[in-house]
Design an enzyme around this catalytic site. Structure first.
Site: not given
Length: 154
Positions: A52, A59
């Site tokens: 992120c 992620d």
């Protein structure tokens, strides 16, 4: 078949260093020895990761890449190294997914390409990103990507 189409590969069959960023990753390609017919090639990366850009938290996504080759095939080790180069790369889901698709499309000039980025939730919301170069070819068998809508995806 002649090994001449493989002579310029630098990463396959040897030690390689993990690229530090997607920009530093070197994709490699070989001539398509079956370029006289249309067929689908699928790569599935069920453990894709990036960061992120705001929090630095990881992620996770399940990527499915389909392409109908023209004159070129992507060499799979170079693709794997390219995809893993996103592990320390900060970008939103949409940017990661579309950047991968555009890089492959520009590099290979396939007859057709699509990507499905099935992202696992962060903050309770899964974000799925889809893109393709045009209409799906009618003369090629292209199966469904096989990733169910989010319900504890797995």
């Amino acid at each position: 078949m002649s090994d001449d189409i493989y002579k310029n590969l630098k990463q396959l069959g040897g030690d390689t260093i993990q690229p530090t960023s997607p920009e530093a990753a070197e994709l490699e390609r070989v001539q398509n020895p079956q370029s006289d017919i249309s067929y689908n090639v699928r790569f599935t990366a069920p453990e894709f990761t990036s960061l992120c850009p705001m929090t630095g938290q990881p992620d996770f996504a399940h990527l499915v890449i389909d392409y109908v080759p023209g004159d070129w095939l992507v060499e799979s080790k170079s693709l794997k190294l390219f995809l893993t180069s996103f592990r320390n790369h900060g970008a939103f889901h949409e940017d990661c997914t579309i950047s991968i698709a555009r890089r492959l499309n520009d590099f290979l000039a396939p007859k057709w390409l699509r990507i499905g980025g099935y992202w696992y939730p962060r903050g309770g919301i899964p974000i799925d990103v889809f893109w393709q170069t045009g209409e799906m070819p009618r003369d090629v068998w292209i199966p469904d990507q096989g990733v169910p809508p989010y319900r504890g995806r797995g």
